[in-house]
Design a protein around this motif. Structure first.
Motif, PDB file in Angstrom:
ATOM      1  N   UNK A 166       3.556  -4.180   6.515  1.00 63.14           N
ATOM      2  CA  UNK A 166       3.809  -3.653   5.180  1.00 63.14           C
ATOM      3  C   UNK A 166       2.531  -3.077   4.592  1.00 63.14           C
ATOM      4  N   UNK A 167       2.672  -1.976   3.849  1.00 65.00           N
ATOM      5  CA  UNK A 167       1.525  -1.298   3.263  1.00 65.00           C
ATOM      6  C   UNK A 167       1.632  -1.304   1.737  1.00 65.00           C
ATOM      7  N   UNK A 168       0.478  -1.407   1.091  1.00 67.38           N
ATOM      8  CA  UNK A 168       0.452  -1.577  -0.360  1.00 67.38           C
ATOM      9  C   UNK A 168      -0.625  -0.700  -1.004  1.00 67.38           C
ATOM     10  N   UNK A 169      -0.343  -0.317  -2.235  1.00 67.10           N
ATOM     11  CA  UNK A 169      -1.340   0.279  -3.115  1.00 67.10           C
ATOM     12  C   UNK A 169      -1.823  -0.840  -4.030  1.00 67.10           C
ATOM     13  N   UNK A 189       1.744  -2.532  -5.512  1.00 69.26           N
ATOM     14  CA  UNK A 189       3.144  -2.316  -5.125  1.00 69.26           C
ATOM     15  C   UNK A 189       3.173  -1.815  -3.692  1.00 69.26           C
ATOM     16  N   UNK A 190       4.357  -1.854  -3.105  1.00 66.78           N
ATOM     17  CA  UNK A 190       4.512  -1.323  -1.757  1.00 66.78           C
ATOM     18  C   UNK A 190       4.274   0.180  -1.790  1.00 66.78           C
ATOM     19  N   UNK A 191       3.741   0.695  -0.700  1.00 65.08           N
ATOM     20  CA  UNK A 191       3.306   2.095  -0.659  1.00 65.08           C
ATOM     21  C   UNK A 191       4.469   3.063  -0.874  1.00 65.08           C
ATOM     22  N   UNK A 192       5.684   2.614  -0.615  1.00 57.83           N
ATOM     23  CA  UNK A 192       6.850   3.479  -0.815  1.00 57.83           C
ATOM     24  C   UNK A 192       7.042   3.850  -2.281  1.00 57.83           C
ATOM     25  N   UNK A 193       6.438   3.070  -3.204  1.00 58.26           N
ATOM     26  CA  UNK A 193       6.549   3.365  -4.633  1.00 58.26           C
ATOM     27  C   UNK A 193       5.304   4.061  -5.183  1.00 58.26           C
ATOM     28  N   UNK A 206      -1.306   6.711  -7.372  1.00 61.34           N
ATOM     29  CA  UNK A 206      -0.928   6.996  -5.997  1.00 61.34           C
ATOM     30  C   UNK A 206      -0.497   8.418  -5.752  1.00 61.34           C
ATOM     31  N   UNK A 207      -0.781   9.326  -6.696  1.00 58.57           N
ATOM     32  CA  UNK A 207      -0.303  10.708  -6.577  1.00 58.57           C
ATOM     33  C   UNK A 207      -0.933  11.445  -5.399  1.00 58.57           C
ATOM     34  N   UNK A 208      -2.126  11.028  -4.963  1.00 60.94           N
ATOM     35  CA  UNK A 208      -2.819  11.729  -3.877  1.00 60.94           C
ATOM     36  C   UNK A 208      -2.775  10.972  -2.561  1.00 60.94           C
ATOM     37  N   UNK A 243      -4.345   8.786   5.348  1.00 59.44           N
ATOM     38  CA  UNK A 243      -5.247   7.858   4.684  1.00 59.44           C
ATOM     39  C   UNK A 243      -5.394   6.564   5.489  1.00 59.44           C
ATOM     40  N   UNK A 244      -6.587   5.968   5.391  1.00 61.46           N
ATOM     41  CA  UNK A 244      -6.865   4.726   6.088  1.00 61.46           C
ATOM     42  C   UNK A 244      -6.395   3.543   5.252  1.00 61.46           C
ATOM     43  N   UNK A 245      -5.731   2.601   5.890  1.00 68.21           N
ATOM     44  CA  UNK A 245      -5.271   1.388   5.215  1.00 68.21           C
ATOM     45  C   UNK A 245      -6.110   0.209   5.702  1.00 68.21           C
ATOM     46  N   UNK A 246      -6.707  -0.515   4.755  1.00 67.04           N
ATOM     47  CA  UNK A 246      -7.537  -1.658   5.113  1.00 67.04           C
ATOM     48  C   UNK A 246      -6.659  -2.816   5.583  1.00 67.04           C
ATOM     49  N   UNK A 247      -7.027  -3.469   6.679  1.00 65.33           N
ATOM     50  CA  UNK A 247      -6.250  -4.624   7.150  1.00 65.33           C
ATOM     51  C   UNK A 247      -6.575  -5.863   6.316  1.00 65.33           C
ATOM     52  N   UNK A 248      -5.606  -6.386   5.610  1.00 66.76           N
ATOM     53  CA  UNK A 248      -5.790  -7.619   4.855  1.00 66.76           C
ATOM     54  C   UNK A 248      -4.715  -8.610   5.287  1.00 66.76           C
TER      55      UNK A 248
END
Length: 470
Positions: free
Chosen positions: A378-381, A407-411, A418-420, A426-431
């Motif tokens: 799962x990916x998040x902002x 929130x989840x990246x889908x939102x 998150x407009x850009x 984009x790189x997603x940090x592993x947490x």
């Protein structure tokens, strides 16, 4: 693309019990057979579109609540507990845990309570000093933890209290700089309650109520948003006594302390809902693309209050973006946590050090952004910021907190933050949730090996982490 089957046996059974219906009576209301109801409650059959529509019409349910897997947080908690070496090779696999949380959620919660009692007993027994205190609560879930779980499993949304606050907000009138004065005037007119803003003898005192004189004193050093909140929380105890008692009775807390803490928590919930009434707040949030600073200006609220309120926007048929929210102190302890997302916070250990909330203290006054991915894919902002709360003058106490909202990246495209975002580049940090249950093998920030996993040490080779996970 195949349509995901919706299994909601536990939710249907809870709904039936709530309305005191037999399976046959529920079947009659849904125009299906009693055996079909039995199969759905046993998760042998999924919900069909026609049954979901019948449930929505007959019980005023939100279809999205039926399609949301509410067992996610319970599953995350159960997996974390089962990672303890205590269980050895007897650990159920993921599918078995999913079956338990879906079909027997009360059993899963009971197991978590038992594990938490075991863990706390062990902690106390490992300390001679703690053992000698002969704490009568030794091994039991603390009152604060019991209340935390109450809000956690209610999705941090209390519908009747939220709607009561919204009705009073309408009575108070439109938003503006004089709203605090209107609330003070309402207290006087409706309850003969005199509210005064004063500097207390001790700067750490936020509010004080003189029952004999029916006077509520609020610390004048507080920000206006906090003054409004404290008055509203006190008002909840006066106006919503019956509703609060009903909610507390239904929760069936184990101790008087837990009930008292929960009453305070519910009063605070009412205060936040009065300050930011659901309908107006959701409309403004959507219009301003969830810009928390704009929302703070509009509703005269702090960023913490704004973010906390966003995490409660789970009203059936009027849901906002599902957020998680957390407050972290300078030691890294999570002191407040809520999640309407699949991301769950650690119950038994510290939070992931790679999470940007820990860096918020370094960027004081700024809102920082992180694109993060958890081990489950799962990916998040994630947004983070910090603030200071001062009491008194030069020698006064300063409390420092960092806050996380995400929130989840889908939102993400619904948020100004998150407009850009380009999910393909984009790189997603592993947490992770916490080191003790994180499955990542090559994390340079790992503090301890994951529970239940073997390790190997090579005497001829040393990496940042001095062992390899087997």
């Amino acid at each position: 693309m195949a349509t995901r089957k919706i299994f909601a046996g536990a939710r249907l059974r809870a709904l039936r019990n709530q309305h005191r219906l037999t399976q046959a009576e529920l079947a009659a209301r849904l125009d299906i057979s009693a055996s079909y109801v039995n199969q759905i409650e046993s998760n042998q059959r999924p919900l069909t579109a026609s049954v979901m529509l019948a449930l929505a019409d007959g019980f005023n349910l939100d279809l999205s609540s039926l399609m949301t897997d509410g067992s996610d947080r319970l599953l995350a908690d159960l997996r974390e507990a089962m990672a303890d070496p205590l269980f050895g090779e007897a650990v159920p696999n993921l599918q078995e845990l999913k079956t338990v949380t879906a079909n027997a959620p009360d059993m899963a919660r009971a197991l978590l309570t038992l594990y938490e009692a075991y863990r706390k007993s062990n902690e106390r027994l490992n300390s001679v000093d703690a053992a000698l205190t002969r704490d009568p609560q030794s091994g039991m879930q603390t009152a604060y933890e019991e209340v935390r779980d109450f809000f956690h499993y209610a999705d941090n949304y209390i519908d009747p209290l939220d709607r009561a606050a919204e009705a009073l907000a309408t009575e108070l009138g439109e938003f503006g700089p004089d709203r605090l004065n209107r609330l003070i005037a309402y207290c006087q007119e409706a309850h003969d309650l005199r509210v005064v803003l004063t500097a207390p003898n001790r700067p750490e005192v936020i509010k004080e109520f003189d029952r004999a004189g029916r006077t509520l004193s609020i610390n004048t050093r507080l920000e206006p948003s906090s003054q409004f909140f404290q008055i509203a929380a006190h008002l909840a105890g006066m106006e919503q006594t019956t509703l609060l008692d009903q909610l507390l009775d239904a929760a069936n807390f184990k101790t008087a302390d837990a009930r008292a803490i929960a009453r305070m928590g519910l009063a605070n919930y009412f205060a936040g809902a009065l300050q930011m009434p659901y309908g107006a707040y959701l409309k403004a949030a959507e219009a301003h693309r969830y810009d928390i600073e704009e929302l703070g200006q509009l509703f005269g609220a702090s960023l913490e209050q704004v973010a906390h309120r966003l995490s409660t926007m789970q009203r059936p048929r009027e849901r906002g973006v599902p957020f998680f929210f957390a407050r972290v102190d300078a030691a890294g302890t999570i002191t407040k946590r809520h999640s309407a997302t699949a991301l769950q916070f650690a119950r038994f250990g510290g939070a992931c050090p790679l999470w940007n909330v820990h860096r918020a203290f370094e960027a004081h006054g700024q809102i920082t952004r992180q694109l993060a991915e958890t081990p489950d894919g799962n990916r998040y902002l994630c947004l983070a910021w910090s603030s200071e709360k001062r009491s008194g003058g030069y020698h006064g106490i300063t409390r420092r907190y960092a806050y996380a909202l995400g929130c989840e990246i889908s939102h993400a495209n619904r948020l100004v933050y998150g407009s850009d975002v380009d999910v393909t580049r984009d790189r997603f940090d592993p947490i992770g949730i916490s080191c003790r249950i994180c499955e990542r093998r090559n994390c340079p920030q790992r503090s301890v090996p994951p529970l239940g996993a073997g390790i190997s040490i090579d005497a001829d080779r040393r990496s940042i982490v001095p062992y390899q996970i087997g």
